[in-house]
Design a protein around this motif. Structure first.
Motif, PDB file in Angstrom:
ATOM      1  N   ASP A  67      44.546 -10.444 -58.304  1.00 55.49           N
ATOM      2  CA  ASP A  67      45.810 -11.095 -58.658  1.00 55.49           C
ATOM      3  C   ASP A  67      46.101 -10.633 -59.936  1.00 55.49           C
ATOM      4  O   ASP A  67      45.531 -10.857 -61.065  1.00 55.49           O
ATOM      5  CB  ASP A  67      45.457 -12.573 -58.747  1.00 55.49           C
ATOM      6  CG  ASP A  67      46.585 -13.325 -59.202  1.00 55.49           C
ATOM      7  OD1 ASP A  67      47.824 -12.918 -59.462  1.00 55.49           O
ATOM      8  OD2 ASP A  67      46.621 -14.751 -59.282  1.00 55.49           O
ATOM      9  N   PRO A  68      47.254  -9.749 -60.114  1.00 54.99           N
ATOM     10  CA  PRO A  68      47.746  -9.170 -61.313  1.00 54.99           C
ATOM     11  C   PRO A  68      48.300 -10.152 -62.151  1.00 54.99           C
ATOM     12  O   PRO A  68      47.858 -10.144 -63.533  1.00 54.99           O
ATOM     13  CB  PRO A  68      48.830  -8.522 -61.021  1.00 54.99           C
ATOM     14  CG  PRO A  68      49.400  -8.737 -59.741  1.00 54.99           C
ATOM     15  CD  PRO A  68      48.346  -9.296 -58.975  1.00 54.99           C
ATOM     16  N   ALA A  69      48.660 -11.353 -62.063  1.00 52.86           N
ATOM     17  CA  ALA A  69      49.333 -12.481 -62.937  1.00 52.86           C
ATOM     18  C   ALA A  69      47.876 -13.012 -63.655  1.00 52.86           C
ATOM     19  O   ALA A  69      48.041 -13.394 -64.797  1.00 52.86           O
ATOM     20  CB  ALA A  69      49.695 -13.580 -62.114  1.00 52.86           C
ATOM     21  N   ALA A  70      46.720 -13.174 -63.106  1.00 54.30           N
ATOM     22  CA  ALA A  70      45.426 -13.504 -63.748  1.00 54.30           C
ATOM     23  C   ALA A  70      44.817 -12.510 -64.429  1.00 54.30           C
ATOM     24  O   ALA A  70      44.235 -12.460 -65.340  1.00 54.30           O
ATOM     25  CB  ALA A  70      44.662 -14.245 -62.671  1.00 54.30           C
ATOM     26  N   ALA A  71      44.771 -11.228 -63.920  1.00 51.96           N
ATOM     27  CA  ALA A  71      44.130  -9.956 -64.496  1.00 51.96           C
ATOM     28  C   ALA A  71      44.795  -9.402 -65.683  1.00 51.96           C
ATOM     29  O   ALA A  71      44.058  -8.820 -66.451  1.00 51.96           O
ATOM     30  CB  ALA A  71      43.853  -9.065 -63.278  1.00 51.96           C
ATOM     31  N   ALA A  72      45.973  -9.316 -65.566  1.00 48.12           N
ATOM     32  CA  ALA A  72      46.899  -8.508 -66.530  1.00 48.12           C
ATOM     33  C   ALA A  72      46.646  -9.265 -68.034  1.00 48.12           C
ATOM     34  O   ALA A  72      47.118 -10.358 -68.256  1.00 48.12           O
ATOM     35  CB  ALA A  72      48.364  -8.216 -66.012  1.00 48.12           C
ATOM     36  N   GLN A  73      46.469  -8.457 -68.931  1.00 49.01           N
ATOM     37  CA  GLN A  73      46.249  -8.716 -70.192  1.00 49.01           C
ATOM     38  C   GLN A  73      46.616  -7.715 -71.311  1.00 49.01           C
ATOM     39  O   GLN A  73      46.754  -6.487 -70.905  1.00 49.01           O
ATOM     40  CB  GLN A  73      44.706  -9.267 -70.610  1.00 49.01           C
ATOM     41  CG  GLN A  73      44.189 -10.259 -69.653  1.00 49.01           C
ATOM     42  CD  GLN A  73      42.861 -10.748 -70.258  1.00 49.01           C
ATOM     43  OE1 GLN A  73      42.298  -9.997 -71.160  1.00 49.01           O
ATOM     44  NE2 GLN A  73      42.319 -11.843 -69.633  1.00 49.01           N
ATOM     45  N   GLY A  74      46.917  -8.128 -72.471  1.00 48.33           N
ATOM     46  CA  GLY A  74      47.190  -6.958 -73.470  1.00 48.33           C
ATOM     47  C   GLY A  74      48.849  -7.014 -73.694  1.00 48.33           C
ATOM     48  O   GLY A  74      49.428  -8.094 -73.456  1.00 48.33           O
ATOM     49  N   SER A  75      49.229  -5.963 -74.150  1.00 48.58           N
ATOM     50  CA  SER A  75      50.784  -5.724 -74.332  1.00 48.58           C
ATOM     51  C   SER A  75      51.453  -5.932 -72.769  1.00 48.58           C
ATOM     52  O   SER A  75      50.864  -5.760 -71.913  1.00 48.58           O
ATOM     53  CB  SER A  75      50.953  -4.414 -75.036  1.00 48.58           C
ATOM     54  OG  SER A  75      50.660  -3.415 -73.909  1.00 48.58           O
ATOM     55  N   GLU A  76      52.712  -5.759 -73.253  1.00 52.38           N
ATOM     56  CA  GLU A  76      53.500  -5.991 -72.112  1.00 52.38           C
ATOM     57  C   GLU A  76      53.463  -4.520 -71.104  1.00 52.38           C
ATOM     58  O   GLU A  76      53.424  -4.587 -69.981  1.00 52.38           O
ATOM     59  CB  GLU A  76      55.229  -6.042 -72.237  1.00 52.38           C
ATOM     60  CG  GLU A  76      56.306  -5.976 -71.169  1.00 52.38           C
ATOM     61  CD  GLU A  76      57.560  -6.413 -71.662  1.00 52.38           C
ATOM     62  OE1 GLU A  76      58.314  -6.212 -70.771  1.00 52.38           O
ATOM     63  OE2 GLU A  76      57.842  -6.720 -72.844  1.00 52.38           O
TER      64      GLU A  76
END
Length: 75
Positions: A39-48
């Motif tokens: 799930d990219p919404a849960a996994a994505a972190q950091g800058s935009e």
């Protein structure tokens, strides 16, 4: 998402583990598959840009899976 529950589908495909356990059952689906993508919404972190990279990677993984799946589907 209650409107399509009574409709007939040949395939129902869920694309994450949470959807597999939380999505409604489609009683008239001939085939049901689960493709557990991250799930990219849960996994994505950091800058935009870093978050966008995760979303794009998952998008591309889903696209590849669809292309492989379509090549094997018998209509």
């Amino acid at each position: 998402m209650t409107e399509p529950l009574g409709q007939h589908f040949q395939y129902v495909i869920t694309v994450c583990s949470r959807a597999e356990t939380n999505c409604p059952i489609f009683p008239f689906a001939l085939y049901r598959e689960s493709w557990p993508f991250e799930d990219p919404a849960a996994a994505a972190q950091g800058s935009e840009d870093e978050r966008l990279t995760v979303f794009r990677r998952v998008r591309d993984e889903i696209d590849r899976k669809i292309q492989v799946w379509l090549s094997g589907v018998k209509t």
